[in-house]
Design an enzyme around this catalytic site. Sequence first.
Site, PDB file in Angstrom:
ATOM      1  N   GLU A 143       1.284  -1.297   0.073  1.00  0.00           N
ATOM      2  CA  GLU A 143       0.235   0.168  -0.326  1.00  0.00           C
ATOM      3  C   GLU A 143       1.639   0.863   0.193  1.00  0.00           C
ATOM      4  O   GLU A 143       0.518   3.290   0.161  1.00  0.00           O
ATOM      5  CB  GLU A 143      -0.879  -0.095   1.468  1.00  0.00           C
ATOM      6  N   TYR A 145       3.458   2.063   2.213  1.00  0.00           N
ATOM      7  CA  TYR A 145       4.228   2.514   3.538  1.00  0.00           C
ATOM      8  C   TYR A 145       5.487   2.140   2.947  1.00  0.00           C
ATOM      9  O   TYR A 145       6.292   1.804   1.907  1.00  0.00           O
ATOM     10  CB  TYR A 145       3.506   1.823   4.297  1.00  0.00           C
ATOM     11  N   ARG A 193       2.051  -8.472   3.976  1.00  0.00           N
ATOM     12  CA  ARG A 193       1.359  -7.897   3.750  1.00  0.00           C
ATOM     13  C   ARG A 193       2.707  -7.648   2.292  1.00  0.00           C
ATOM     14  O   ARG A 193       3.236  -6.324   2.034  1.00  0.00           O
ATOM     15  CB  ARG A 193       0.617  -7.607   4.291  1.00  0.00           C
ATOM     16  N   HIS A 231      -1.803   4.241  -1.726  1.00  0.00           N
ATOM     17  CA  HIS A 231      -2.724   4.825  -1.558  1.00  0.00           C
ATOM     18  C   HIS A 231      -2.614   6.532  -2.525  1.00  0.00           C
ATOM     19  O   HIS A 231      -3.784   6.676  -2.648  1.00  0.00           O
ATOM     20  CB  HIS A 231      -2.471   5.305  -0.408  1.00  0.00           C
ATOM     21  N   GLN A 318     -18.523   5.429   4.027  1.00  0.00           N
ATOM     22  CA  GLN A 318     -19.111   6.157   4.569  1.00  0.00           C
ATOM     23  C   GLN A 318     -18.252   6.113   6.523  1.00  0.00           C
ATOM     24  O   GLN A 318     -17.976   6.999   6.616  1.00  0.00           O
ATOM     25  CB  GLN A 318     -20.377   5.862   4.394  1.00  0.00           C
TER      26      GLN A 318
END
Length: 639
Positions: A143, A145, A193, A231, A318
Amino acid sequence: MGSMHTNLEESGEGLIRLAAFYAERARGGCALTVTGGFAPNRAGRMSGPAAYIESEADVADHVPIPKAVQKEGGRILLQLLHAGRYGYHDEIVAPSPIRSPINKDIPRELSEAEIEETIADFARAAKLAQEAGYDGVELMGSEGYLVNEFTAPHTNKREDRWGGSFENRARFPLEMIKAVRAATDPGFIIMYRLSVLDIVEDGSPFEEVVALAKMTEAAGVDILNSGVGWHEARIPTIAQAVPRGGWTWATARLKGTVGVPLVGSNRINTPEVAERIIAEGEADMVSMARPFLADADFMAKARDGRPDDINTCIACNQACLDNYFVGAPASCLVNPRAARETELNWGPADAPMKIAVVGAGVAGLACATVAAERGHAVTLFEAADAIGGQFALARAIPGKEEFDETLRYYRGRIAATGVDLKLGAEAAASDLGGFDETVIACGVFPRVPDIDGIDHPMVMTYEQLLSGAREPGRRVAVVGAGGIGVDVAVHLVERGHKSHRDVSAFRETWGVDGDAASPAPAHDVVLLQRSDGRMGAGPGKSTGWVHRLVLLRAQVEMIAGARYRRIDDDGLHITVGGEDRVIACDSVVLCAGQEPRDDLVGALESAGASVHVIGGAKLARELDAQRAIEEGVRLAASL
Ligand code: NAP
Ligand code: SF4
């Protein structure tokens, strides 16, 4: 259960709440849970007050989490996440001083000595996790990082032994894994991961992903989890625009290359999708995060052959991610108890009552079913011939077909709890006399703004459009660019497209394997608002960009600061920037907000009834399903 940061990780009191949250999911059959991310040192935290585990003093706060999960028969891994250049504080570090497009600050380049220290910090944090009782750790290598920043040429421009060749870029994760293995007992689980697909320019090529997978296994990893997309990637990876199970093909490419189990993830939200992934051999294990927020008993219901009882995650983001991004504790739109297990609870009512709930939108459905579950005799009046209200209407929006699952869930709850549902029954005050309590959940109706020519035949409300009562022409002007205006514009341009349902169409539309090739828009759309400033601010941070990209690609013209002058056969006449202009169109769709449907309230109150008003009927402005469901549940829990 995959890692899901909740904003409760930052304090001891939050960790107590998390213990109850995870324990409930373990009790519901979740075998292996991964916590939200904890940084191994200060530089690695996500934001100022963010979570980290770096000294003996932090251990005691963590103990309740593994203890509670293991008591329920589950296993739990602590996720160690170094945010790298994605951190939001003034100490961010990275392999190279390159700013991320989603952060205003440039990270400081780590020195070689600091790299060694960071690896030692990961090892220390893993040892502390073991002391706290966790069954293992997940090392966050995806992701975008820090660890991923080392492996990808995109962010690693170093010329020392930590950058350049693939062997050098892979050094950081491999040294980190070896150090964690050496610092912990042999049975301590290490999950890594792996970024199976970076989705950034100059990300790791597939051969390097495979090579890294093999090397991490040799270095001591027990399980390989999948991370998809950084991201900053501009292809959705978990939003409603992604078809169910839309990314497990990226994990499947690794099958046969390693001996350790591979975990598939992203947009897996039903037992059937999970089962297909395992049965077709795309992955050995399945990881879901949001679906466990939506229903703590997901696994137990699947195992017992009751998949229709599952409260399904609708991928709206949400109440989970969007809450996280504004610093609020995460919860779930369809399950307001998620991460509130220590405070939002209910049991049988002390004195069962006769309760009328008027309106079977989601506020009324939530209230009626929880009240009936508590033993009240509930009658639910609905004027339409089906349940769902605005929620049912929204299912016409691409991706929001998922809302059907929520309505299926409520139909099951109505049957199970014995709610007396009266469809096609518009309740008058005189029908509500014999009840101890009355709940008004009648929802909203579309606002019709005062514009000259508003009665012109080309004008329709969003309700008429989405219900199929009216058919729009080719050229459409959308008045209002809030959440519904943006949704309607997406609906108009994507009508008939299938990228949110079909994985191949999704890959083609979003350019996963090459250039993006969206099908031609179904309508020519102009989206307007009166206020100046950014258009389409309605939907939250995690999904708003997806909608804006769809509209930009479909060449939707967006006009802010418009004054509506009149509507006639030529179209919509506006003044913008001091100039008069005619938007030539065949249809005008009104998305100008809503008005509350609360006309029963006055009459009932005058008659001395005990009345409660919830959802859109209470406050139409900023109505959203999250508030509606939460108000319904909280009221029912209190009656
Ligand atoms: P909204 O977000 O408040 O937007 C209403 C729009 O109507 C605004 O663009 C407003 O802009 C315009 N407007 C208001 N009064 C007007 C008037 N008299 N004449 C002309 N234009 C007028 O409300 P909504 O779009 O109806 O959505 C309702 C709620 O559902 C919101 O809370 C929204 O966030 C939520 N929602 C969320 C999602 C999601 O995916 N997360 C999707 C749909 C809806 P100007 O005043 O600038 O013209
Ligand atoms: Fe799923 Fe929406 Fe709940 Fe998040 S808030 S877990 S996306 S249903």
